[in-house]
Design a protein around this motif. Structure first.
Motif, PDB file in Angstrom:
ATOM      1  N   PHE A 225       0.088  15.549  -3.923  1.00  0.00           N
ATOM      2  CA  PHE A 225       0.239  15.116  -5.309  1.00  0.00           C
ATOM      3  C   PHE A 225       1.327  14.048  -5.432  1.00  0.00           C
ATOM      4  CE2 PHE A 225       1.577  15.393  -9.704  1.00  0.00           C
ATOM      5  CZ  PHE A 225       0.403  15.646 -10.405  1.00  0.00           C
ATOM      6  N   GLN A 226       2.477  14.271  -4.779  1.00  0.00           N
ATOM      7  CA  GLN A 226       3.579  13.320  -4.881  1.00  0.00           C
ATOM      8  C   GLN A 226       3.266  12.010  -4.169  1.00  0.00           C
ATOM      9  OE1 GLN A 226       6.570  13.574  -6.718  1.00  0.00           O
ATOM     10  NE2 GLN A 226       6.427  11.398  -6.216  1.00  0.00           N
ATOM     11  N   LEU A 227       2.595  12.080  -3.027  1.00  0.00           N
ATOM     12  CA  LEU A 227       2.240  10.853  -2.321  1.00  0.00           C
ATOM     13  C   LEU A 227       1.322   9.980  -3.173  1.00  0.00           C
ATOM     14  CD1 LEU A 227       1.700  12.145   1.331  1.00  0.00           C
ATOM     15  CD2 LEU A 227       3.542  10.658   0.511  1.00  0.00           C
ATOM     16  N   VAL A 228       0.368  10.609  -3.859  1.00  0.00           N
ATOM     17  CA  VAL A 228      -0.507   9.834  -4.734  1.00  0.00           C
ATOM     18  C   VAL A 228       0.285   9.262  -5.903  1.00  0.00           C
ATOM     19  CG1 VAL A 228      -2.505   9.942  -6.280  1.00  0.00           C
ATOM     20  CG2 VAL A 228      -2.582  11.061  -4.039  1.00  0.00           C
ATOM     21  N   ASP A 229       1.237  10.032  -6.437  1.00  0.00           N
ATOM     22  CA  ASP A 229       2.120   9.485  -7.470  1.00  0.00           C
ATOM     23  C   ASP A 229       2.831   8.227  -6.986  1.00  0.00           C
ATOM     24  OD1 ASP A 229       1.675  11.084  -9.639  1.00  0.00           O
ATOM     25  OD2 ASP A 229       3.650  12.019  -9.657  1.00  0.00           O
ATOM     26  N   ASP A 230       3.271   8.250  -5.734  1.00  0.00           N
ATOM     27  CA  ASP A 230       3.974   7.091  -5.166  1.00  0.00           C
ATOM     28  C   ASP A 230       3.055   5.876  -5.084  1.00  0.00           C
ATOM     29  OD1 ASP A 230       6.150   8.752  -4.908  1.00  0.00           O
ATOM     30  OD2 ASP A 230       5.909   9.049  -2.746  1.00  0.00           O
ATOM     31  N   VAL A 231       1.789   6.107  -4.787  1.00  0.00           N
ATOM     32  CA  VAL A 231       0.817   5.016  -4.769  1.00  0.00           C
ATOM     33  C   VAL A 231       0.606   4.471  -6.173  1.00  0.00           C
ATOM     34  CG1 VAL A 231      -1.617   4.441  -4.396  1.00  0.00           C
ATOM     35  CG2 VAL A 231      -0.384   5.804  -2.695  1.00  0.00           C
ATOM     36  N   LEU A 232       0.444   5.381  -7.131  1.00  0.00           N
ATOM     37  CA  LEU A 232       0.125   4.966  -8.497  1.00  0.00           C
ATOM     38  C   LEU A 232       1.254   4.169  -9.144  1.00  0.00           C
ATOM     39  CD1 LEU A 232      -1.673   8.167  -9.845  1.00  0.00           C
ATOM     40  CD2 LEU A 232      -2.693   6.022  -9.049  1.00  0.00           C
ATOM     41  N   ASP A 233       2.480   4.355  -8.680  1.00  0.00           N
ATOM     42  CA  ASP A 233       3.579   3.583  -9.258  1.00  0.00           C
ATOM     43  C   ASP A 233       3.408   2.089  -8.992  1.00  0.00           C
ATOM     44  OD1 ASP A 233       6.330   3.815 -10.592  1.00  0.00           O
ATOM     45  OD2 ASP A 233       6.742   2.513  -8.876  1.00  0.00           O
ATOM     46  N   TYR A 234       2.646   1.755  -7.959  1.00  0.00           N
ATOM     47  CA  TYR A 234       2.406   0.345  -7.632  1.00  0.00           C
ATOM     48  C   TYR A 234       0.973  -0.092  -7.909  1.00  0.00           C
ATOM     49  CZ  TYR A 234       6.883   0.233  -5.175  1.00  0.00           C
ATOM     50  OH  TYR A 234       8.224   0.278  -4.863  1.00  0.00           O
ATOM     51  N   THR A 244       5.712   3.617 -17.042  1.00  0.00           N
ATOM     52  CA  THR A 244       5.700   2.198 -16.732  1.00  0.00           C
ATOM     53  C   THR A 244       5.414   1.978 -15.254  1.00  0.00           C
ATOM     54  OG1 THR A 244       7.398   1.915 -18.430  1.00  0.00           O
ATOM     55  CG2 THR A 244       6.994   0.058 -16.961  1.00  0.00           C
ATOM     56  N   VAL A 245       4.375   1.188 -14.944  1.00  0.00           N
ATOM     57  CA  VAL A 245       4.087   0.857 -13.552  1.00  0.00           C
ATOM     58  C   VAL A 245       5.275   0.100 -12.969  1.00  0.00           C
ATOM     59  CG1 VAL A 245       2.608  -0.510 -12.034  1.00  0.00           C
ATOM     60  CG2 VAL A 245       1.600   0.840 -13.873  1.00  0.00           C
ATOM     61  N   GLY A 246       5.663   0.467 -11.751  1.00  0.00           N
ATOM     62  CA  GLY A 246       6.775  -0.199 -11.088  1.00  0.00           C
ATOM     63  C   GLY A 246       8.121   0.444 -11.348  1.00  0.00           C
ATOM     64  N   ASP A 247       8.146   1.593 -12.018  1.00  0.00           N
ATOM     65  CA  ASP A 247       9.425   2.262 -12.279  1.00  0.00           C
ATOM     66  C   ASP A 247      10.176   2.565 -10.982  1.00  0.00           C
ATOM     67  OD1 ASP A 247       9.537   2.232 -14.988  1.00  0.00           O
ATOM     68  OD2 ASP A 247       8.931   4.316 -15.294  1.00  0.00           O
ATOM     69  N   ASP A 248       9.460   3.094  -9.985  1.00  0.00           N
ATOM     70  CA  ASP A 248      10.119   3.428  -8.715  1.00  0.00           C
ATOM     71  C   ASP A 248      10.734   2.185  -8.086  1.00  0.00           C
ATOM     72  OD1 ASP A 248       9.304   6.021  -9.080  1.00  0.00           O
ATOM     73  OD2 ASP A 248       7.772   6.002  -7.508  1.00  0.00           O
ATOM     74  N   PHE A 249       9.986   1.087  -8.147  1.00  0.00           N
ATOM     75  CA  PHE A 249      10.462  -0.173  -7.573  1.00  0.00           C
ATOM     76  C   PHE A 249      11.726  -0.645  -8.277  1.00  0.00           C
ATOM     77  CE2 PHE A 249      10.203  -4.908  -7.649  1.00  0.00           C
ATOM     78  CZ  PHE A 249      10.431  -5.132  -6.291  1.00  0.00           C
ATOM     79  N   LEU A 287       7.819  -7.617  -8.688  1.00  0.00           N
ATOM     80  CA  LEU A 287       6.895  -6.481  -8.633  1.00  0.00           C
ATOM     81  C   LEU A 287       5.553  -6.913  -8.068  1.00  0.00           C
ATOM     82  CD1 LEU A 287       6.075  -3.567  -9.115  1.00  0.00           C
ATOM     83  CD2 LEU A 287       5.569  -4.167 -11.501  1.00  0.00           C
ATOM     84  N   SER A 288       5.043  -8.050  -8.516  1.00  0.00           N
ATOM     85  CA  SER A 288       3.758  -8.526  -7.984  1.00  0.00           C
ATOM     86  C   SER A 288       3.875  -8.867  -6.506  1.00  0.00           C
ATOM     87  CB  SER A 288       3.260  -9.737  -8.780  1.00  0.00           C
ATOM     88  OG  SER A 288       4.188 -10.805  -8.705  1.00  0.00           O
ATOM     89  N   THR A 289       5.034  -9.379  -6.079  1.00  0.00           N
ATOM     90  CA  THR A 289       5.245  -9.644  -4.653  1.00  0.00           C
ATOM     91  C   THR A 289       5.242  -8.336  -3.868  1.00  0.00           C
ATOM     92  OG1 THR A 289       6.562 -11.627  -5.110  1.00  0.00           O
ATOM     93  CG2 THR A 289       6.853 -10.595  -2.942  1.00  0.00           C
ATOM     94  N   ALA A 290       5.910  -7.328  -4.399  1.00  0.00           N
ATOM     95  CA  ALA A 290       5.933  -6.023  -3.738  1.00  0.00           C
ATOM     96  C   ALA A 290       4.520  -5.462  -3.620  1.00  0.00           C
ATOM     97  CB  ALA A 290       6.827  -5.053  -4.520  1.00  0.00           C
ATOM     98  N   GLN A 291       3.748  -5.575  -4.682  1.00  0.00           N
ATOM     99  CA  GLN A 291       2.374  -5.068  -4.652  1.00  0.00           C
ATOM    100  C   GLN A 291       1.541  -5.814  -3.612  1.00  0.00           C
ATOM    101  OE1 GLN A 291       1.852  -5.737  -8.880  1.00  0.00           O
ATOM    102  NE2 GLN A 291       1.680  -3.541  -9.277  1.00  0.00           N
ATOM    103  N   ARG A 292       1.761  -7.117  -3.505  1.00  0.00           N
ATOM    104  CA  ARG A 292       1.018  -7.917  -2.527  1.00  0.00           C
ATOM    105  C   ARG A 292       1.380  -7.506  -1.100  1.00  0.00           C
ATOM    106  NH1 ARG A 292       2.569 -12.340  -4.219  1.00  0.00           N
ATOM    107  NH2 ARG A 292       4.063 -13.003  -2.626  1.00  0.00           N
ATOM    108  N   LEU A 293       2.671  -7.268  -0.845  1.00  0.00           N
ATOM    109  CA  LEU A 293       3.091  -6.860   0.498  1.00  0.00           C
ATOM    110  C   LEU A 293       2.552  -5.474   0.855  1.00  0.00           C
ATOM    111  CD1 LEU A 293       6.817  -8.069   0.525  1.00  0.00           C
ATOM    112  CD2 LEU A 293       4.832  -9.153   1.612  1.00  0.00           C
ATOM    113  N   LEU A 294       2.531  -4.585  -0.108  1.00  0.00           N
ATOM    114  CA  LEU A 294       2.000  -3.243   0.136  1.00  0.00           C
ATOM    115  C   LEU A 294       0.518  -3.314   0.480  1.00  0.00           C
ATOM    116  CD1 LEU A 294       3.762  -1.360  -2.810  1.00  0.00           C
ATOM    117  CD2 LEU A 294       4.280  -1.099  -0.383  1.00  0.00           C
ATOM    118  N   GLN A 295      -0.210  -4.188  -0.214  1.00  0.00           N
ATOM    119  CA  GLN A 295      -1.630  -4.362   0.084  1.00  0.00           C
ATOM    120  C   GLN A 295      -1.822  -5.027   1.442  1.00  0.00           C
ATOM    121  OE1 GLN A 295      -4.150  -3.150  -1.471  1.00  0.00           O
ATOM    122  NE2 GLN A 295      -3.339  -2.587  -3.482  1.00  0.00           N
TER     123      GLN A 295
END
Length: 342
Positions: A225-234, A244-249, A287-295
């Protein structure tokens, strides 16, 4: 038995998988309604701000997942009394108290799509009402009168706090290891899942092996459950995510997707993560750069794969219990947890 929880999960459309939690709630509907009534009753206080603030977070629409696990686990183990209702309310109070405290620590503005309690009532009130709810949970434990149950839930409460403090220690540190990160989420998230399910076996008088199996189910479900939460933040629709998307970041939280991308990144990418996570220096496009690197490095997909592996372990832990609607519903909840956001 509701159809959504009775059918095999293999090949099931996402919409039907998402119905698993509703199916579980329907399966234990009478118990859940009794639990909800008890929660409302025990939120009351002559200090007017307490029930008002507590009602605010309850009204935010939580799915009652953790108390549902207690109710279903007890029924699966053959329990036919009513102790599980009070203990499910106890579990929800512990969870709600931690949410109030977490939102203060994280300076969160949203909780389940609504303004967080701290944003509405302030940090001081949120912390103190969280303390009140913790106290209510311990009142319920004492009323139950079982020392084993008290030991399990009180230990879980301490473990949650330890996990939150450990997360604070590892925050902004890209040198955090995966093992250390898993230690954080075992404490702050999975421990309460494990306790919520284990006490179902305890009050049903099942043996130590059944207790251990339900604890393993809850622990692995909580990790997934928590791992999926970590994915959903991005990678989520903010309206569906409820925060808010990106809160963890923005808060510099070191989660598994970040650790995987950091390890796979080149020098310039690692410098980006150090600037944003460690130094907390953020530009408008970071945030968009972080999302791009994660992808780019498949970090989100790999994190989901890890969640699926924990989910498979959770399902295996149920194998020692007799087949029936409760066991099938608990297995379906695993699919709900790991397919959120798809």
């Amino acid at each position: 038995m509701p159809a959504a929880a009775e059918r095999s999960t293999k090949g099931r459309p996402t919409e039907t998988r998402a119905d698993a939690l509703e199916a579980l709630a329907e399966l234990v509907r009478d118990d859940l309604e009794a639990c909800n009534r008890l929660i409302v009753a025990r939120m009351q206080s002559p200090v007017e701000l307490i029930p008002r603030l507590a009602a605010h977070i309850v009204a935010a629409g939580g799915k009652r997942l953790r108390p549902l696990l207690t109710l279903a686990a007890a029924r699966m183990c053959g329990y036919r009394g009513d102790r599980h209702v009070k203990l499910a309310a106890c579990v929800e109070f512990i969870h709600t108290a931690t949410l109030l405290h977490d939102d203060v620590v994280d300076e969160s503005a949203l909780r389940r799509g609504l303004a967080s309690a701290n944003a509405v009532f302030g940090n001081k009130a949120s912390v103190l009402v969280g303390d009140f709810l913790f106290s209510r949970s311990f009142e319920l434990m004492v009323e139950d009168g079982s020392l084993p149950v008290l030991a399990i839930l009180s230990r879980a409460s301490a473990t949650i706090a330890e996990g939150e403090v450990l997360q604070l220690v590892t925050q902004n540190d890209t040198a955090t290891t995966e093992a250390r990160y898993l230690e954080v989420i075992r404490g702050k998230t999975a421990a309460l899942f494990a306790a919520a399910t284990r006490i179902g076996a305890v009050i049903a008088g099942r043996d130590a092996e059944d207790e251990a199996a339900l604890e393993a189910y809850g622990m692995n479900l909580g990790l997934a459950f928590q791992l999926v939460d970590d994915v959903l933040d991005y990678d989520a629709d903010q309206a569906k995510l409820g925060k808010t998307v990106g809160d963890d970041f923005r808060e510099g939280k070191v989660t598994l997707p970040v650790l995987l991308a950091f390890a796979a990144g080149d020098e310039s990418e690692q410098a980006f993560w150090r600037r944003t996570i460690e130094d907390q220096e953020h530009g408008p496009n970071d945030l968009s750069t972080a999302q791009r690197l994660l992808q780019r490095h498949g970090a989100l997909a790999e994190t989901r794969r890890r969640a699926e592996a924990f989910g498979a372990e959770a399902k295996r832990a149920l194998a020692r219990f007799a087949d029936g609607p409760e066991r099938r519903a608990l297995a379906d909840v695993v699919d709900f947890a790991i397919t959120r956001g798809r």
